[in-house]
Design an enzyme around this catalytic site. Structure first.
Site, PDB file in Angstrom:
ATOM      1  N   GLU A 116       0.936  -1.238  -0.274  1.00  0.00           N
ATOM      2  CA  GLU A 116       0.025  -0.066   0.002  1.00  0.00           C
ATOM      3  C   GLU A 116       0.703   1.132  -0.108  1.00  0.00           C
ATOM      4  O   GLU A 116       1.851   1.360   0.750  1.00  0.00           O
ATOM      5  CB  GLU A 116      -0.769  -0.063   1.134  1.00  0.00           C
ATOM      6  CG  GLU A 116      -1.698   1.268   1.140  1.00  0.00           C
ATOM      7  CD  GLU A 116      -2.500   1.578   2.533  1.00  0.00           C
ATOM      8  OE1 GLU A 116      -2.707   0.812   3.334  1.00  0.00           O
ATOM      9  OE2 GLU A 116      -3.186   2.537   2.743  1.00  0.00           O
ATOM     10  N   ASP A 137       9.704   5.494  14.975  1.00  0.00           N
ATOM     11  CA  ASP A 137       9.637   6.821  14.556  1.00  0.00           C
ATOM     12  C   ASP A 137      10.005   7.631  15.946  1.00  0.00           C
ATOM     13  O   ASP A 137       9.440   7.364  16.912  1.00  0.00           O
ATOM     14  CB  ASP A 137       8.267   7.197  14.251  1.00  0.00           C
ATOM     15  CG  ASP A 137       7.990   8.521  14.122  1.00  0.00           C
ATOM     16  OD1 ASP A 137       8.880   9.313  14.079  1.00  0.00           O
ATOM     17  OD2 ASP A 137       6.807   8.840  14.034  1.00  0.00           O
ATOM     18  N   ASP A 155      10.657  11.334  17.429  1.00  0.00           N
ATOM     19  CA  ASP A 155      10.395  12.787  17.029  1.00  0.00           C
ATOM     20  C   ASP A 155      10.715  13.623  17.952  1.00  0.00           C
ATOM     21  O   ASP A 155      10.485  13.275  19.176  1.00  0.00           O
ATOM     22  CB  ASP A 155       8.859  12.907  16.961  1.00  0.00           C
ATOM     23  CG  ASP A 155       8.330  13.891  16.115  1.00  0.00           C
ATOM     24  OD1 ASP A 155       7.460  13.782  15.042  1.00  0.00           O
ATOM     25  OD2 ASP A 155       8.679  15.103  16.487  1.00  0.00           O
TER      26      ASP A 155
END
Lengths: 497, 477
Positions: free
Chosen positions: B68, B129, B131
């Site tokens: 996807e 991830d 951040d």
């Protein structure tokens, strides 16, 4: 009773005497029973095992005991004794491999009951999860009680052969093993090397030394490997059972029995409520009837006009559970969020989320509000204020908060004490008592249950007035109900464009 | 192409007329120009070929088209369930849609556009991830979306610790580090074992790497107990120690009495807390000096109070970790179908390219030298050359990772075929990863696909299970 349906997944039919069939107190339940069982025995066995599984939950949530600790096991055993489940006491007290008639009968009952409950609990995802969790607790408890040669025999019977690492290999990493394995006498223990994904619980808790994708574990820790395998096996078998459910359901005698079994014990599902709560009343309700976790979120939302994703999910589903309609919910979040952002941003980024909670977006599942267990075990990260305040708050912060609510110091003390001991749900129940000025000592295991209990209590106090108000509200809301459907259609077509 | 460049030029001129007097207009990022510049970037600079090779290698044994992709177009129009079957299709799609943001999702059992919500996730890179917004409670130089050289050091520490843990502890090799485009970094692990790890496995890895726990209501977020420290924590601490003094100096953690409060709140013992308070609150010394005197205070306090001291055994380590240890967004790692920004896409807010970098070079990573869309396309810009060179280095680093991934994938496949998958079925029934390897081989895939329809109803939440269930059938036959 004919367990024909299950024969399909049988690898080898069970033959021979009970001694051959049940050589050991602990089993992995790989092969289903194929003998005849009377309907009455079917029912008793099922109920008895349910009681057993239920006392496991009681020990953990109601008594707040640490899982697999001695007190925990003791509580379970005592509970079994008072319930009169002698054969489970026999199996759990000293897991062994004797071969007296009583032993064999106990194992037979254990075996059959396990498979009956599989049928009752394979129906939905929620039920499967509950059943797997309880059964693996039971398995682990019984394994831990096992001693010396019984363990060896268990390994042998289940074809579990592992070879330990050589002394050279062990010596080269001995300092790391000492650091990373929480056991005494590392030098004398034999170590084994398994892939890290076979012992996820040890990895998660950083209780094994990892190197190059392998976990180094001593013999003692093999329970992790086994319970992981057992869980996987159960999950897979329940899925298969679920597919064959329709065949079982042709027998009406069983259907009513099986369906009735699980409802009583996993708690109510709050995803579809009949009552309707207008959002204007949320401020006052949050003070009177919300559990602390939801009150905290409500206040945070009112103060900061924003909640992070975890908070929106936990609070949004709770609101749905107490009877806030989708339309109201959208309005509620919109009013609050648009104080710090423009409408456009809210519609784009957050409205989807609200509709999603009500099963109108994405996979369109009607999500259930979170239970206490779910909230307690949730991860709470930077900037989050969801979770269970008794679990995820510093004691000093909690104290301040309770003082701010005007609770008297004695009840604050009792709440804090329970929190310190790690009995979060009991602390919540103490909080309930303090807020309502009662001494009920409820067992709280769902925020929505807390809310309902509180409403019930206040309804009793106020008498009939409350109920009437509710009815009126319902009548008004019914008219609005049609609007919601219209609105949804519009939105969906918009989305498609 | 000519046309686009021309339009770009006129746009520049207009700009020039608008803001005459300013000299640095060219380097400035302007969101309204994205729709002009992005097609050029995608056509000329985006490493399409390597990108497709990386994705298809990461998707195997499923075809590339089962992966996807999602695009965010101008005005936040959001397209999910896109897919491509080859580089050519990718190119056409990019030119047609001109996405502002490009995200990568999971690999499904069918084309995602067909399966939609019913499709079953078969594999997905293990992703991390990190951040800088999650560091807001500790960093003092910047807040929210801003980022500077000083707080980038947190990312250096994070990258070094996570990279080491993934390689040494979990034995992963194909690890790709990507700058997120604004204020963080992403990590993609494409090893076969990582790709096919199930949800509990991902959660366990995330929890293993996560030491800082707790929300806004908890002040002390690290609890190491009083037993031995796990080897991975020791290793992380040696990394932190390398940078700790630098970071304390840069961030000036304890400069004002208010900031000092944060430190005091982390001390669980009341006596020690008041001692530290009286000693440090009035001091005007720089933060680092305060830290040193704090260390002395804690050490002498622990010596004097034996039993209490044992509870504070790892207090210093806990504080160091709370200040500097990587703060992962664990939900990204735990989730199977969490979309993550693609390498080499442009961050729409900053115009920076999400470049790939080598973990050894993270120290010398300079935020100002990250290629930006403007400088890459405008050859009159003073930093044009520099940015182009940096872009080339990034692509080269990307290539290296992809090549080594392709190599190890080839080796793995050869091993599998020689061993014979059928035998393995009978040898280790019930063992998920082995079964997945079986699912990999092509003839099985077709049959498996047919069975998917049947099994997916039951196993919505656990994508691998139907394979296990299927092999059960094979066994019976």
């Amino acid at each position: 009773m004919d367990l024909q349906i299950k024969r399909k997944s049988v690898k080898a039919p069970v033959t021979g005497s009970l001694v051959e069939t049940y050589p050991h107190d602990l089993q992995m339940y790989k092969v289903p029973p194929i003998e005849k069982v009377s309907l009455q025995e079917f029912e008793t066995l099922a109920l008895e095992r349910l009681n057993l599984l239920r006392s496991l939950t009681n020990a953990t949530t109601l008594k707040g005991l640490r899982m697999y600790s001695e007190e925990w096991t003791e509580y379970v055993l005592n509970d079994l004794k008072t319930l009169g489940l002698k054969y489970y006491v026999r199996l759990c007290e000293r897991t062994a491999c004797g071969s007296t008639e009583a032993d064999l009968q106990a194992r037979r009952k254990d075996h059959i009951a396990h498979f009956i409950l599989r049928l009752a609990y394979c129906r939905t995802e929620e039920l499967r999860r509950w059943y797997i969790a309880r059964e693996s607790e039971l398995f682990k408890m019984r394994f831990i009680i096992m001693r010396g040669d019984t363990v060896d025999k268990f390994f042998k019977l289940n074809n579990l052969s592992y070879t330990n690492i050589s002394d050279e290999e062990k010596n080269s990493i001995i300092t790391y093993l000492r650091e990373s394995t929480p056991h005494q006498n590392i030098d004398t223990l034999k170590y084994y090397k398994v892939k890290f994904f076979e012992v996820l619980d040890l990895v998660r808790a950083r209780k094994a030394y990892l190197k190059g994708g392998y976990a180094y574990i001593p013999h003692k820790d093999f329970i992790s490997v086994l319970s992981a395998q057992y869980k996987k096996h159960l999950k897979h078998s329940l899925a298969i059972a679920a597919q064959h459910l329709s065949e079982i359901e042709q027998d009406e005698r069983l259907v009513s029995l099986l369906k009735g079994l699980h409802q009583t014990y996993t708690g109510t599902d709050y995803s579809d409520t009949k009552s309707v709560v207008p959002i204007e009343s949320l401020d006052s309700l949050s003070v009177k009837s919300f559990p602390l976790c939801m009150r905290q979120l409500h206040e945070q939302l009112r103060a900061a006009h924003h909640l992070k994703h975890g908070g929106r999910l936990q609070y949004g589903l709770f609101l749905k559970g107490i009877g806030v309609t989708l339309e109201d919910s959208l309005r509620f979040w919109r009013d609050e969020f648009t104080k710090i952002m423009d409408l456009d941003k809210f519609e784009k980024q957050y409205a989807y989320n609200v509709r999603y909670n009500y099963g109108k977006e994405g996979s369109k599942r009607n999500y259930s509000p979170f239970s206490c267990m779910r909230i307690i075990s949730n991860t709470v990260g930077q900037g989050d204020c969801h979770g269970c305040p008794f679990r995820h708050c510093d004691v000093s912060n909690l104290k301040n908060r309770l003082q701010g609510y005007g609770l008297d110091s004695q009840s604050i003390q009792s709440v804090v004490e329970m929190t310190k001991k790690g009995h979060f749900q009991i602390a919540c129940s103490k909080y309930f008592d303090a807020v309502h000025n009662v001494d009920l000592g409820l067992g709280i295991n769902h925020p929505n249950q807390y809310f309902e209990e509180s409403q019930k209590l206040q309804g009793e106090k106020k008498g009939d007035t409350k109920v009437q108000v509710k009815n009126e509200v319902r009548a008004i809301k019914k008219e609005q109900g049609n609007d919601i459907e219209d609105m949804d259609f519009d939105e969906i077509s918009e989305w498609k464009e | 192409m000519m046309l686009v460049t021309l339009r770009l030029a006129t746009h520049h001129q207009e700009l020039r007329q608008h803001q005459h007097g300013q000299t640095n207009y060219v380097g400035q990022h302007d969101e309204s120009m994205l729709s002009d510049m992005l097609p050029v970037y995608y056509a000329r600079l985006f490493p399409q070929s390597v990108f497709c090779r990386w994705l298809s290698c990461g998707s195997s044994p499923q075809p590339l088209s089962h992966r996807e992709l999602s695009f965010t177009l101008a005005d936040d129009v959001y397209l999910r369930y896109l897919s491509i079957s080859n580089q050519k299709e990718f190119q056409t799609l990019l030119q047609k849609k001109c996405p502002y943001k490009l995200d990568i999702g999971a690999v499904y059992n069918t084309k995602p556009s067909i399966g939609r919500h019913d499709a079953v996730v078969l594999s997905r890179e293990l992703v991390f991830d990190i951040d800088l917004t999650d560091y807001d409670e500790v960093r003092t130089c910047c807040q929210e979306a801003t980022v500077c050289e000083k707080c980038w050091k947190f990312m250096v520490v994070a990258c070094e610790i996570i990279d080491k843990a993934l390689r040494d502890d979990f034995g992963f090799q194909s690890i790709l580090w990507v700058f997120s485009g604004r204020r963080g970094i992403h990590c993609w692990v494409s090893d076969f074992e990582a790709k096919t790890l199930d949800s509990p496995g991902r959660a366990a890895v995330a929890d293993y790497l996560c030491l800082i726990m707790g929300g806004d209501n908890q002040n002390k977020k690290v609890h190491l107990g009083s037993d031995n420290l796990h080897s991975s924590i020791r290793r992380a601490l040696t990394v932190i120690d390398k940078y700790f003094e630098d970071i304390v100096r840069d961030q000036d953690f304890f400069a004002t009495p208010e900031k000092l409060q944060n430190l005091l709140k982390m001390i669980p013992d009341e006596n020690l807390r008041s001692q530290v308070q009286t000693n440090l609150v009035k001091s005007t010394a720089p933060s680092l000096e305060k830290w040193h005197s704090f260390v002395n205070l804690v050490e002498s306090y622990c010596k004097e109070n034996g039993s209490v001291g044992r509870k504070l055994k790892y207090l210093l380590e806990e504080i160091k970790i709370q200040l500097c240890y990587p703060r992962l967004d664990v939900n990204v790692t735990k989730g199977f179908n969490h979309l993550l920004k693609s390498p080499f896409s442009i961050h729409p807010k900053t115009g920076k390219v999400s470049v790939v970098f080598h973990p050894n070079n993270v120290k010398s990573f300079n935020l100002d030298e990250v290629p930006t869309l403007n400088c890459l396309l405008d050859d009159s810009s003073p930093s044009h050359g520099q940015h182009q060179a940096n872009m080339r280095t990034a692509v080269k680093t990307f290539q290296e990772v992809v090549f080594s991934l392709e190599k190890s994938e080839a080796i793995r496949r050869r091993n599998d075929t020689t061993q014979g998958y059928r035998q393995e079925v009978f040898k280790t029934d019930g063992d998920c990863p082995v079964l997945l390897r079986i699912a990999r081989s092509k003839c099985f895939c077709k049959t498996l696909y047919l069975h998917t329809e049947y099994y997916k109803l039951v196993h919505r939440d656990f994508p691998f299970l139907w394979i296990t269930a299927f092999t059960q059938k094979v066994n019976e036959v």
